[in-house]
Design an enzyme around this catalytic site. Structure first.
Site, mmCIF file in Angstrom:
data_model
loop_
_atom_site.group_PDB
_atom_site.id
_atom_site.type_symbol
_atom_site.label_atom_id
_atom_site.label_comp_id
_atom_site.label_asym_id
_atom_site.label_seq_id
_atom_site.Cartn_x
_atom_site.Cartn_y
_atom_site.Cartn_z
ATOM 1 N NE ARG A 209 57.496 0.556 4.604
ATOM 2 C CZ ARG A 209 58.393 -0.044 5.575
ATOM 3 N NH1 ARG A 209 57.848 -1.220 6.224
ATOM 4 N NH2 ARG A 209 59.614 0.186 5.630
ATOM 5 C CD GLU A 211 51.948 -2.261 6.470
ATOM 6 O OE1 GLU A 211 51.725 -3.332 6.480
ATOM 7 O OE2 GLU A 211 53.372 -1.813 6.764
ATOM 8 N NE ARG A 217 52.722 -5.893 14.916
ATOM 9 C CZ ARG A 217 51.680 -6.714 14.370
ATOM 10 N NH1 ARG A 217 50.559 -6.668 14.849
ATOM 11 N NH2 ARG A 217 51.943 -7.559 13.380
ATOM 12 C CG HIS A 218 51.443 -2.741 10.469
ATOM 13 N ND1 HIS A 218 51.350 -3.940 11.132
ATOM 14 C CD2 HIS A 218 52.645 -2.836 9.882
ATOM 15 C CE1 HIS A 218 52.151 -4.763 11.175
ATOM 16 N NE2 HIS A 218 53.121 -3.985 10.372
ATOM 17 C CD GLU A 356 60.353 -4.511 13.581
ATOM 18 O OE1 GLU A 356 59.744 -5.767 13.249
ATOM 19 O OE2 GLU A 356 60.628 -3.831 12.658
ATOM 20 C CB SER A 359 64.391 -3.737 11.603
ATOM 21 O OG SER A 359 63.724 -3.393 10.224
ATOM 22 N NE ARG A 407 55.488 -0.903 14.281
ATOM 23 C CZ ARG A 407 55.589 -2.102 13.835
ATOM 24 N NH1 ARG A 407 56.915 -2.894 14.021
ATOM 25 N NH2 ARG A 407 54.949 -2.460 12.892
HETATM 26 P P1 AMO Z 1 61.498 -1.849 8.546
HETATM 27 O O1 AMO Z 1 60.536 -2.063 7.517
HETATM 28 O O2 AMO Z 1 61.292 -2.823 9.503
HETATM 29 O O3 AMO Z 1 62.845 -1.496 7.989
HETATM 30 O O4 AMO Z 1 60.897 -0.605 9.210
HETATM 31 C C1 AMO Z 1 61.664 0.082 10.131
HETATM 32 C C2 AMO Z 1 60.926 0.709 11.543
HETATM 33 O O5 AMO Z 1 59.944 1.370 11.160
HETATM 34 C C3 AMO Z 1 58.862 1.068 11.829
HETATM 35 N N1 AMO Z 1 57.551 0.694 10.884
HETATM 36 C C4 AMO Z 1 56.705 1.057 10.930
HETATM 37 N N2 AMO Z 1 55.825 1.930 11.912
HETATM 38 C C5 AMO Z 1 54.314 1.890 11.835
HETATM 39 N N3 AMO Z 1 53.942 1.488 10.709
HETATM 40 C C6 AMO Z 1 54.496 0.679 9.680
HETATM 41 N N4 AMO Z 1 53.719 0.464 8.922
HETATM 42 C C7 AMO Z 1 55.700 0.762 9.865
HETATM 43 N N5 AMO Z 1 56.638 0.060 8.920
HETATM 44 C C8 AMO Z 1 58.006 0.378 9.496
HETATM 45 C C9 AMO Z 1 59.056 -0.043 12.888
HETATM 46 C C10 AMO Z 1 60.148 -0.765 11.981
HETATM 47 O O6 AMO Z 1 61.047 -1.612 12.881
HETATM 48 N N6 AMO Z 1 65.116 0.140 5.467
HETATM 49 C C11 AMO Z 1 64.577 -0.685 6.616
HETATM 50 C C12 AMO Z 1 65.473 -0.269 7.819
HETATM 51 C C13 AMO Z 1 66.947 -0.327 7.570
HETATM 52 O O7 AMO Z 1 67.486 -1.484 7.196
HETATM 53 O O8 AMO Z 1 67.724 0.302 8.038
HETATM 54 C C14 AMO Z 1 63.366 -0.884 6.969
HETATM 55 O O9 AMO Z 1 62.736 0.373 6.593
HETATM 56 O O10 AMO Z 1 59.364 0.442 14.013
#
Ligand code: AMO
Length: 437
Positions: A209, A211, A217-218, A356, A359, A407
């Protein structure tokens, strides 16, 4: 002589053994020296003379000697080998180390985050830091167990993709020969494509990502633990994610008792039924509890997530709460709208101790509706050719979810930054080293 693991030494009193490990601390008192040596199984006190005094922290050594019972008043109940020590006869230095840039012998490292990460290969040797990744290994193990129990087959999916997997601008582009390709933002598209083949799948995958901001948390490269199930309803998906989440967390608690105690985290609170709220219900509860009116907002912000977790703990005795029905426009294109109220979607997040951690959603499984949803987000269906093929030839009702490994680890150990739960975290400012150094 064969190597003995340090944890075996209390059973070998009076015997001559050879151990191997890293020097942790050296304490010289006149002609006597005490050296703590650490291997993968524990720490052991070595007692000796001149052969020990030149040792320095992080030297890799082999020590031969006799295991002795410690005098009663020297017993250290904090460690597994606290009843014994090794009287050294021979020391071989396998590898020397440069001088430590900070005290590696202290119980806590207490370093600022940039230093903790700049010296990562060193800080990862510290027992308290190692414990984070032992917990993480158990999270992975617990997830695997739970996903297998759901009937999912493990798959390994690409991390280079023809299209952005989640939409949005947070995507890393790669030069792929003479073409453009993307680092996958999640394993989403591939796990969906596998439903008509294996019906239930799980994968542990890297998610990239781009970001645009620095938060606690990212990460720019995170690890996701995903499941995708065919022939399921929204209710069944909610049951499945709560089953996997609950089982994973309990597995860690059962297998990491000592570490959780070292980190002084309270015992997990997981009720038989995880509380569920729609996003709008959650917003109303927050308004009632705090007077903050976010009922017009399209998502829960980090403060809302903390507040609703507080509610779950106080009112439902639960560290977990599932939030459902986020606005359709706020979720990725593949999310199914709720047929009874299409402005909201059949989506969910799982919150754990204020954050979170998961998701997911029921998906759009109709080929034409999916094409319309892709176009609606300003994307070109041509870039999703392989993905769409799976829907063209028949896709049952399906859905899934994704847990963030770092997380979960962060929240299990009450770490203040998700980077601490990543072996080699990547963010805007760092790939291994900080760009600004
Ligand atoms: P989402 O983008 O919410 O959903 O990501 C799912 C989970 O992955 C973790 N997460 C991260 N942790 C740390 N840094 C990040 N940048 C980051 N991005 C995500 C979180 C988050 O809840 N494809 C969908 C899931 C689905 O629908 O099955 C998805 O990626 O804990």
């Amino acid at each position: 002589m064969e190597r003995t693991l340090i944890c075996e030494t209390p059973k070998k009193i009076g015997e001559e053994v050879k151990i191997a490990g890293f020097v942790q601390t050296v304490r010289a008192h006149g002609k006597i020296a005490f050296v703590d040596v650490v291997d993968r199984s524990g720490v052991l006190q070595i007692v000796g003379g001149a052969e020990l005094v030149d040792l320095k922290p992080q030297f890799a050594v082999e020590v031969e000697g006799v295991v002795k019972k410690r005098p009663e008043k020297m017993i250290n109940e904090k460690i597994k080998t606290g009843t014994v020590e090794l009287e050294s006869k021979k020391v071989v230095v396998l590898s020397k180390s440069e001088e430590m840039p900070f005290d590696m012998g202290a119980e806590e490292l207490n370093l600022e985050l940039p230093t903790l990460l700049d010296y990562r290969t060193l800080t990862l040797r510290h027992s308290k830091i190692k414990e984070i990744f032992k917990v993480q290994a158990k999270v992975l193990e617990g997830f695997r167990e739970a996903a297998k129990e759901l009937g999912c087959t493990e798959i390994s999916v690409p991390t280079i993709s023809a299209s952005a997997t989640e939409g949005g601008a947070e995507v890393f582009m790669v030069d792929y020969y003479d073409h453009k390709a993307y680092m996958t933002q999640s394993p989403q598209l591939y796990k969906q494509m596998l439903v008509p083949s294996l019906e239930r799948v799980f994968t542990i995958a890297k998610a990239y990502r781009a970001e645009p901001s620095v938060t606690t948390r990212h990460l720019s490269e995170a690890t996701q633990m995903d499941c995708e199930l065919g022939f399921v309803s929204f209710e069944e998906l909610l049951d499945a994610l709560e089953f996997v989440g609950t089982k994973t967390l309990k597995y860690v608690e059962e297998n990491c008792e000592k570490i959780l105690k070292d980190y002084k985290v309270p015992p997990l609170k997981i009720p038989a039924k995880v509380p569920r709220l729609t996003m709008r219900e959650a917003q109303k509860i927050i308004l009632k509890r705090t007077g903050v009116d976010h009922t017009g907002e399209k998502d829960l912000d980090p403060e809302d997530e903390k507040e609703i977790c507080k509610w779950a703990l106080e009112e439902k005795d639960s560290d977990l709460v599932t939030i459902t029905h986020y606005p359709t426009k706020k979720r990725a294109f593949y999310t199914a709208p709720d047929p009874s109220d299409p402005e909201y979607s059949l989506s969910y997040d799982l919150l754990f101790r204020g954050l979170e951690i998961l998701s997911g959603s029921q998906r759009i499984n109709d080929y034409n509706k999916l094409i319309a949803a892709i176009k609606d987000r300003g994307m070109d269906p041509a870039n999703f050719e392989m993905y769409l093929q799976a829907f063209k030839y028949g896709m049952p009702p399906e859905g899934g979810f994704s847990f963030g490994l770092e997380r979960i680890t962060m929240k299990l150990l009450n770490l203040s930054n998700v980077r601490e739960a990543s072996l080699f975290p990547r963010d805007m400012e760092r790939v291994d080293f900080r760009f600004s150094r």
